[in-house]
Structure formats: structure tokens, C-alpha cells
Scaffold this motif. Structure first.
Motif, PDB file in Angstrom:
ATOM      1  N   UNK A  74       2.092   8.590  -2.596  1.00 23.70           N
ATOM      2  CA  UNK A  74       2.737   8.315  -1.325  1.00 23.70           C
ATOM      3  C   UNK A  74       1.800   7.454  -0.488  1.00 23.70           C
ATOM      4  N   UNK A  75       2.350   6.377   0.087  1.00 20.45           N
ATOM      5  CA  UNK A  75       1.587   5.514   0.977  1.00 20.45           C
ATOM      6  C   UNK A  75       2.214   5.621   2.360  1.00 20.45           C
ATOM      7  N   UNK A  76       1.426   6.050   3.336  1.00 17.61           N
ATOM      8  CA  UNK A  76       1.922   6.281   4.697  1.00 17.61           C
ATOM      9  C   UNK A  76       1.224   5.359   5.683  1.00 17.61           C
ATOM     10  N   UNK A  77       1.818   5.249   6.841  1.00 14.80           N
ATOM     11  CA  UNK A  77       1.216   4.462   7.905  1.00 14.80           C
ATOM     12  C   UNK A  77       1.856   3.100   8.035  1.00 14.80           C
ATOM     13  N   UNK A  78       1.274   2.279   8.902  1.00 13.58           N
ATOM     14  CA  UNK A  78       1.746   0.910   9.095  1.00 13.58           C
ATOM     15  C   UNK A  78       0.653  -0.057   8.676  1.00 13.58           C
ATOM     16  N   UNK A  79       1.074  -1.232   8.242  1.00  8.32           N
ATOM     17  CA  UNK A  79       0.114  -2.257   7.816  1.00  8.32           C
ATOM     18  C   UNK A  79      -0.665  -2.734   9.039  1.00  8.32           C
ATOM     19  N   UNK A  80      -2.003  -2.785   8.993  1.00  9.38           N
ATOM     20  CA  UNK A  80      -2.859  -2.549   7.820  1.00  9.38           C
ATOM     21  C   UNK A  80      -3.425  -1.139   7.733  1.00  9.38           C
ATOM     22  N   UNK A  81      -3.003  -0.235   8.622  1.00  5.70           N
ATOM     23  CA  UNK A  81      -3.563   1.120   8.655  1.00  5.70           C
ATOM     24  C   UNK A  81      -2.773   2.038   7.727  1.00  5.70           C
ATOM     25  N   UNK A  82      -3.024   1.888   6.433  1.00  7.64           N
ATOM     26  CA  UNK A  82      -2.319   2.655   5.414  1.00  7.64           C
ATOM     27  C   UNK A  82      -3.226   3.713   4.812  1.00  7.64           C
ATOM     28  N   UNK A  83      -2.631   4.792   4.362  1.00  6.05           N
ATOM     29  CA  UNK A  83      -3.361   5.826   3.633  1.00  6.05           C
ATOM     30  C   UNK A  83      -2.489   6.297   2.481  1.00  6.05           C
ATOM     31  N   UNK A  84      -3.110   6.817   1.439  1.00  9.24           N
ATOM     32  CA  UNK A  84      -2.324   7.227   0.276  1.00  9.24           C
ATOM     33  C   UNK A  84      -2.848   8.541  -0.273  1.00  9.24           C
ATOM     34  N   UNK A  85      -1.968   9.262  -0.942  1.00 12.33           N
ATOM     35  CA  UNK A  85      -2.367  10.472  -1.640  1.00 12.33           C
ATOM     36  C   UNK A  85      -1.436  10.668  -2.833  1.00 12.33           C
ATOM     37  N   UNK A  86      -1.971  11.313  -3.870  1.00 13.18           N
ATOM     38  CA  UNK A  86      -1.192  11.580  -5.075  1.00 13.18           C
ATOM     39  C   UNK A  86      -0.248  12.749  -4.800  1.00 13.18           C
ATOM     40  N   UNK A  87       1.038  12.543  -5.020  1.00 14.66           N
ATOM     41  CA  UNK A  87       2.019  13.589  -4.734  1.00 14.66           C
ATOM     42  C   UNK A  87       2.824  13.990  -5.961  1.00 14.66           C
ATOM     43  N   UNK A  88       2.689  13.241  -7.064  1.00 16.92           N
ATOM     44  CA  UNK A  88       3.484  13.524  -8.253  1.00 16.92           C
ATOM     45  C   UNK A  88       2.621  13.464  -9.493  1.00 16.92           C
ATOM     46  N   UNK A  89       2.941  14.324 -10.439  1.00 20.33           N
ATOM     47  CA  UNK A  89       2.331  14.259 -11.764  1.00 20.33           C
ATOM     48  C   UNK A  89       3.400  14.629 -12.785  1.00 20.33           C
ATOM     49  N   UNK A  90       3.229  14.177 -14.003  1.00 22.32           N
ATOM     50  CA  UNK A  90       4.201  14.458 -15.067  1.00 22.32           C
ATOM     51  C   UNK A  90       5.613  14.021 -14.678  1.00 22.32           C
ATOM     52  N   UNK A  91       5.735  12.813 -14.139  1.00 22.70           N
ATOM     53  CA  UNK A  91       7.055  12.336 -13.737  1.00 22.70           C
ATOM     54  C   UNK A  91       7.943  12.005 -14.932  1.00 22.70           C
ATOM     55  N   UNK A  92       7.332  11.629 -16.059  1.00 20.85           N
ATOM     56  CA  UNK A  92       8.068  11.181 -17.249  1.00 20.85           C
ATOM     57  C   UNK A  92       8.907   9.939 -16.947  1.00 20.85           C
ATOM     58  N   UNK A  93       8.563   9.204 -15.911  1.00 20.68           N
ATOM     59  CA  UNK A  93       9.351   8.039 -15.511  1.00 20.68           C
ATOM     60  C   UNK A  93       9.303   6.960 -16.581  1.00 20.68           C
ATOM     61  N   UNK A  94      10.438   6.346 -16.822  1.00 18.64           N
ATOM     62  CA  UNK A  94      10.511   5.246 -17.778  1.00 18.64           C
ATOM     63  C   UNK A  94       9.838   4.007 -17.189  1.00 18.64           C
ATOM     64  N   UNK A  95       9.225   3.219 -18.053  1.00 16.17           N
ATOM     65  CA  UNK A  95       8.453   2.061 -17.623  1.00 16.17           C
ATOM     66  C   UNK A  95       9.374   0.860 -17.404  1.00 16.17           C
ATOM     67  N   UNK A  96      10.206   0.951 -16.376  1.00 13.51           N
ATOM     68  CA  UNK A  96      11.130  -0.135 -16.040  1.00 13.51           C
ATOM     69  C   UNK A  96      11.562   0.084 -14.591  1.00 13.51           C
ATOM     70  N   UNK A  97      11.293  -0.887 -13.724  1.00 17.16           N
ATOM     71  CA  UNK A  97      11.640  -0.694 -12.318  1.00 17.16           C
ATOM     72  C   UNK A  97      13.151  -0.587 -12.113  1.00 17.16           C
ATOM     73  N   UNK A  98      13.951  -1.049 -13.072  1.00 16.65           N
ATOM     74  CA  UNK A  98      15.404  -0.922 -12.947  1.00 16.65           C
ATOM     75  C   UNK A  98      15.909   0.431 -13.429  1.00 16.65           C
TER      76      UNK A  98
END
Length: 461
Positions: free
Chosen positions: A227-251
Motif C-alpha cells: 500500500x502506498x499512501x500520502x500525496x506526491x512527493x510525501x509518500x509512504x508504503x508498507x507491505x499489506x499482502x502476502x501469498x496473493x497468488x496473483x497472475x502475472x498480467x495487469x489485465x
């Protein structure tokens, strides 16, 4: 003293199949309002009818259409052909309106299926190479100062981009993504271009970036999500998911209101915020058909047809005719088998436009065929099983055909006996005697119809 057992009346109905098809349990265990198979049907005000057909090609670019972007502001389409199969070049791009000659815009800078978005008064195109834009006046213009990109989003009046193989986000200057200065960084000026690194050294590549609840959600190939939060350029990120099994295709991802839906090797899953602030949760979606999606999962794609409240899932890149439809307002699912390969689909103000090798076609209730081909529909009911015997007596049926179609019919098969039912008939009683321990009702047709009443009556001895 012998125990006498009275016969009990039984009925088997196809009148109400609003639960859709269910492949998650054995056929004899599905609910009374479900079926083992609903192929080429859809629901209209709760009534099951043959799905919409589609037109002959309305736009022909002289080559197969691989990708569509619908321009809501003009009711036009930015269309991409297929790149050469030998990888020697990139795809051609066109802009077209229904009923008019298409305009050639040149070639893509990259070899991937393009992603488009509107930024200000231009259409921005990312295909794995340098960004391009269309200003409605000139052919595609390459933004030489941009970075390689295959994904786009708009945030804080900036264009955001990412590229598989790069852990960095790139943000354009505020309000500008096409000039020679748009992607130049200046740490002393907040309004200039910015970049942000996500998941460095985690061994994964960015698949896609999507917005959810005001944040950005980044899916990566290592089954992790950030997850990336905040407004540009003041952004912060943290890992929120594991084992998503997501397919390697943005579609393989789609936004559905406040939810991200994505295809996995386990079926369809969704990501949404939980009641606890800042937390996310993944759940199974369309569980009734996920077994079917798992069996044929290879480069799947997902589309959200918003006004129809449908998710279209094409589970296998090698079979572009077969789609599974999840009606997310009711939880029902069914199967579409098209006559032509469907390369892409997009919802418009007048039906769904389908990209085929022959051109762009429109799908809506005006059409009852797939081009010139008949739509072949099929219902397989749940399996009715009894420890005794069911003595079938009669069918009470009212299946309505298209107005003026006096030759339309459906075929009803129950175990080893079947008959044809004319769609020109009004409600009718059909005597049907048989003695069975187990059976399913199979209805097939090549005629458009809607099922208003369909009940088989008998007794359980």
C-alpha cells in the motif's frame, strides 16, 4: 405388519435458476435455484433468456483488433492491432468512429498491449516503451523525455507510471506529462517530476498499480502487495499482502467499486478494506465457478461491465471464445461461448464493443446471433436422485421465443428420452412418463428464447 409407504408428489423446476450455475459441489448437492451448466444465457429481471448476440464488424481497420480504449468524451475508439508474431515490430494504432473510416495514428513504441488513460485534453498511451499521446490533431507523438512504461494512473494532478522490471514509480510534473520538461526531476521544486521506490530487493516485479480507498495498491510477481499512501512527493508504503497468488498480467485485475478483483491460480479473489482502519483483506469471489477457472487458468483476463454489474473472466489465453460471467449484484454465474475469438471487450453507452480479428462488433439486445452464426444455448439441471424411483408424469412449460419466429424450438432431454418444444406454442402441458432413480434435465437450443415456466411433475414411489 407391513409398513405402507405412500407416494409423494415431486417437482423439478427450471423456472427459477437465479442462483446461476454451480460447479463447486457435486451436481446432486446444488441448490434448487441453481444449475450444473448455464451456457449462453443471461438474466433479465430474474427471467433466464438467451444472451445478447453481436453485430457484423462495425469498424474495420484492415487487420485484427487486439485492444480497445473507449473515448467517452467523443464516443470514439482508440484501437491497436496485433504486433508481428515474430516480434520484429510493434502494433499499429488507429482512431475510429462507428460508421466512419478509421484514422491511422502510427505505431506503438513498445511490444505490449497498450494501456490508455486521459490526462487533460490528451489520450496517454503506454505499451512498454516510451509514453505516447494523441491530441486529436496529429498522429501519436512520443514523449522522448518519459521513462519506459506499461502502466498508468493519475494522482494529484500528475501522471503516474510503472514498468515491469523496475521497482520505481515515476510521476510527471504537476499538470504536465507530455512536454520536454515534464519528466525532469528537481528536488528543490515539489511541482517537478518525482519518483518513488517500492519493495526494493524483494525479488518481485511490479504487475500493476491500482487505486483503492484513496491509496495505491501495488501487486508484485513475488505474491506480495504494498500500500502506498500520502500525496506526491510525501509518500509512504508498507507491505499489506502476502501469498496473493496473483497472475502475472495487469489485465487480470479489475476495479469493482471499492474492491479490487483479480484472477489467481486458485480462482477469482478480491481485495477490500476492512472495518479496522488501514487494514486490507482478501476473500474468494465467485466460488461457484472457481473450480472451472482453476482448471483452465493460463494468462487470464478480467473485465468489469459496470452497468450490467458483471465481471467477465476469460480464464485461458488459448481459448478466446470461452468466458465466465459473474453477476456480482446477485452472486449468480454463467458461461458464454462466442462464435469468434474475443481479443478485448469494453462497455460503452450503447452496449459492449468486442474486438475480434474481423473488426469491432457491438453486443446488445438488438442482435440475436453472433454475426451470422446461431447462438447455441444449453442448460444442465441439478442431478435429481432418489433411493426409490421417480415416476415422471408431465411437464408444465411456457418458453417464449422471439416475436415472429415461428420455427424456433428447444430440445428437452431427460435421461434416454427427449422431445422438441415449439417456441410458437403458448403454455403447454406435455405428458412425459418415465421411471428413474436419477436424472438431470438438459435443454438445448439454437433459437433465442426466455424461460417463463418449466416444471416437471411426478411422484416418488
Amino acid at each position: 405388519m407391513p409398513i405402507e409407504r405412500q407416494q409423494q408428489a415431486v417437482s423439478c423446476s427450471l423456472s427459477n435458476l437465479t442462483g446461476g450455475m454451480n460447479a463447486s459441489v457435486p451436481e446432486n448437492m446444488i441448490a434448487e435455484n441453481e444449475a450444473a451448466l448455464l451456457e449462453n444465457y443471461m438474466f433479465e429481471q430474474g427471467v433466464l433468456r438467451t444472451r445478447d448476440g453481436y453485430s457484423e464488424p462495425l469498424i474495420d481497420i484492415g487487420e485484427p483488433i487486439d485492444k480497445i480504449w473507449y473515448d467517452l468524451s467523443t464516443d470514439g475508439f482508440l484501437l491497436a492491432g496485433k504486433p508481428p508474431a515474430d516480434g520484429s515490430g510493434s502494433a499499429n494504432v488507429y482512431y475510429a468512429y462507428v460508421g466512419e473510416q478509421s484514422t491511422s495514428l502510427g505505431k506503438l513504441t513498445g511490444g505490449e498491449r497498450p494501456m490508455c488513460c486521459r490526462f487533460s485534453d490528451k489520450i496517454i498511451v503506454a505499451s512498454g516503451g516510451k509514453l505516447q499521446y494523441y491530441d486529436y490533431k496529429n498522429p501519436l507523438v512520443t514523449v522522448e523525455s518519459s521513462f519506459l512504461s506499461d502502466n498508468l494512473w493519475v494522482q494529484d494532478m500528475r501522471l503516474g507510471t510503472s514498468k515491469r522490471g523496475d521497482d520505481n514509480f515515476r510521476y510527471s510534473s504537476t499538470g504536465d506529462c507530455t512536454s520536454s520538461e515534464a519528466w525532469k526531476e528537481d528536488t528543490n521544486m515539489i511541482s517537478q517530476a518525482q519518483w518513488y521506490q517500492i519493495g526494493a530487493c524483494d525479488g518481485g516485479d511490479i504487475i500493476t498499480v491500482l487505486t483503492l480507498a484513496g491509496d495505491l495498491i501495488v501487486f508484485k510477481t513475488n505474491d506480495r502487495g504494498y500500500r502506498v499512501s500520502g500525496t506526491v512527493p510525501d509518500l509512504s508504503s508498507d507491505a499489506v499482502l502476502s501469498d496473493t497468488h496473483a497472475e502475472d498480467d495487469r489485465e487480470a485485475f479489475a476495479l469493482m467499486g471499492g474492491t479490487i478483483v483479480f484472477a489467481t491460480d486458485l480462482g477469482l479473489r478480491s481485495l477490500q478494506t476492512t472495518t479496522t482502519y488501514g487494514n486490507f483483506d482478501t476473500t474468494e469471489v465467485a466460488y461457484k465457478i472457481n473450480r472451472l477457472l482453476q482448471e483452465n487458468c493460463h494468462k487470464p483476463k478480467v473485465w468489469n461491465m459496470l452497468t450490467r454489474r458483471q465481471l467477465w473472466i476469460r480464464p485461458n489465453e488459448a481459448d478466446k471464445k470461452t468466458f465466465y460471467i459473474y453477476q456480482y449484484d446477485t452472486g449468480a454465474a454463467y458461461k458464454y461461448v462466442f462464435h469468434d475469438d474475443i481479443n478485448d471487450a469494453v462497455e460503452t453507452s450503447n452496449g459492449i464493443m468486442l474486438a475480434t480479428d474481423a473488426g469491432l462488433r457491438r453486443m446488445n439486445s438488438e442482435y440475436t446471433k453472433d454475426g451470422n452464426a446461431l447462438i447455441k444455448s444449453k442448460i444442465v439441471s441439478k442431478m435429481f436422485i432418489t433411493p426409490n424411483r421417480i415416476i415422471t408424469r408431465y411437464l408444465d412449460m411456457f418458453v417464449e421465443g422471439r416475436e415472429g419466429d415461428n420455427d424456433g424450438k428447444i430440445h428437452v432431454q431427460i435421461a434416454n428420452r427427449g422431445f422438441d418444444y415449439s417456441l410458437a406454442s403458448k403454455r403447454r402441458i406435455k405428458h412425459f412418463y418415465n421411471s428413474l432413480r436419477a436424472f438431470e434435465i438438459v435443454v438445448t437450443s439454437s433459437s433465442p428464447h426466455r424461460i417463463k415456466n418449466f416444471n416437471l411433475y411426478g411422484v416418488d414411489e
